[in-house]
Design a protein around this motif. Structure first.
Motif, PDB file in Angstrom:
ATOM      1  N   LEU A  35     -85.164  44.761   9.624  1.00 24.61           N
ATOM      2  CA  LEU A  35     -85.439  44.301   8.266  1.00 24.61           C
ATOM      3  C   LEU A  35     -84.201  43.641   7.656  1.00 24.61           C
ATOM      4  CD1 LEU A  35     -87.470  44.154   5.931  1.00 24.61           C
ATOM      5  CD2 LEU A  35     -86.618  46.378   5.188  1.00 24.61           C
ATOM      6  N   GLN A  36     -83.053  44.248   7.855  1.00 20.22           N
ATOM      7  CA  GLN A  36     -81.805  43.693   7.330  1.00 20.22           C
ATOM      8  C   GLN A  36     -81.543  42.301   7.909  1.00 20.22           C
ATOM      9  OE1 GLN A  36     -78.327  45.802   8.657  1.00 20.22           O
ATOM     10  NE2 GLN A  36     -77.001  44.828   7.166  1.00 20.22           N
ATOM     11  N   LYS A  39     -84.081  39.671   6.622  1.00 19.68           N
ATOM     12  CA  LYS A  39     -83.818  39.261   5.243  1.00 19.68           C
ATOM     13  C   LYS A  39     -82.654  38.282   5.170  1.00 19.68           C
ATOM     14  CE  LYS A  39     -85.497  43.241   2.622  1.00 19.68           C
ATOM     15  NZ  LYS A  39     -85.085  44.384   1.777  1.00 19.68           N
ATOM     16  N   GLN A  40     -81.666  38.457   6.024  1.00 19.71           N
ATOM     17  CA  GLN A  40     -80.453  37.647   5.967  1.00 19.71           C
ATOM     18  C   GLN A  40     -80.558  36.331   6.721  1.00 19.71           C
ATOM     19  OE1 GLN A  40     -77.490  40.331   7.466  1.00 19.71           O
ATOM     20  NE2 GLN A  40     -77.259  41.404   5.522  1.00 19.71           N
ATOM     21  N   ARG A  45     -86.903  33.991  10.654  1.00 22.09           N
ATOM     22  CA  ARG A  45     -88.257  33.968  10.083  1.00 22.09           C
ATOM     23  C   ARG A  45     -88.971  32.653  10.411  1.00 22.09           C
ATOM     24  NH1 ARG A  45     -85.124  35.794   5.889  1.00 22.09           N
ATOM     25  NH2 ARG A  45     -85.502  33.908   4.662  1.00 22.09           N
ATOM     26  N   ILE A  94     -91.708  41.355   9.124  1.00 25.82           N
ATOM     27  CA  ILE A  94     -90.786  41.771   8.062  1.00 25.82           C
ATOM     28  C   ILE A  94     -91.482  42.737   7.102  1.00 25.82           C
ATOM     29  CG2 ILE A  94     -91.274  39.782   6.564  1.00 25.82           C
ATOM     30  CD1 ILE A  94     -88.279  39.824   5.805  1.00 25.82           C
ATOM     31  N   SER A  98     -90.762  46.854   6.677  1.00 31.64           N
ATOM     32  CA  SER A  98     -90.560  47.428   5.344  1.00 31.64           C
ATOM     33  C   SER A  98     -91.557  48.552   5.079  1.00 31.64           C
ATOM     34  CB  SER A  98     -90.703  46.329   4.291  1.00 31.64           C
ATOM     35  OG  SER A  98     -90.554  46.849   3.005  1.00 31.64           O
TER      36      SER A  98
END
Length: 187
Positions: A35-36, A39-40, A45, A94, A98
């Motif tokens: 997830l980290q 997101k970054q 993605r 993602i 979460s």
């Protein structure tokens, strides 16, 4: 079926499989890492939603995001990634990660605390805040500590949906709004 429903179903299935395999903690840490990274890294993605990228390449990229050593990844996560990608739901991973993290925390009574300060807080101040939060909660508290110079001073603390804003920036913003309201009443 909505994306939220699908994500929660996959997350529940992963939690159940991880529990059966007895490796929930490892899966939890792998999902937090995934997830980290997701997101970054926007390119990750984008690659997952690219129809020209093969399923095996998508799985490989996801496994690399979790760990450089693909052999160290747990069986539930490896199977989960393969299943989600083959089902055409790679871009939703993602949300699934979460959802898994939320379910795991709820099952194990883990609260998430996010402490943001303008400058690095000394160890005594951090320890005191941790003691206060842990004294009024049940279960374990996972801490995330970051810095944001835009706060100008003070800190913000968010614990499982509750927020305490003791920053200079928010105080100045409140004063500004009050002055604007008083000026508008006078005119």
């Amino acid at each position: 079926m909505s994306n939220g429903t699908v994500s929660v179903r996959y997350a529940k299935a992963l939690l159940k499989f991880a529990t059966e395999e007895g490796c929930q903690e490892q899966v939890y840490s792998e999902m937090k890492r995934l997830l980290q990274v997701m997101k970054q890294v926007a390119e990750l993605r984008q690659r997952l939603s690219d129809p020209t990228v093969s399923d095996s390449d998508k799985c490989s990229v996801l496994e690399t995001a979790i760990s450089e050593d693909h052999d160290s990844i747990s069986l539930p996560v490896r199977n989960f990634l393969k299943l989600a990608v083959q089902a055409g739901r790679a871009e939703m991973i993602i949300f699934m990660a979460s959802g898994f993290i939320d379910l795991y925390r709820k099952q194990n009574h883990i609260l998430s605390a996010n402490l943001v300060s303008a400058i690095p807080l000394d160890e005594a101040s951090c320890k005191r805040l941790e003691e206060i939060v842990e004294s009024v909660t049940t279960g374990t508290v996972e801490w995330t500590k970051t810095q944001d110079s835009q706060l100008m001073g003070g800190f913000t603390l968010q614990v499982d949906g509750f927020r305490l804003d003791a920053s200079v920036r928010s105080r100045l913003e409140r004063i500004r709004k009050e002055l604007i309201e008083k000026n508008n009443r006078v005119i």
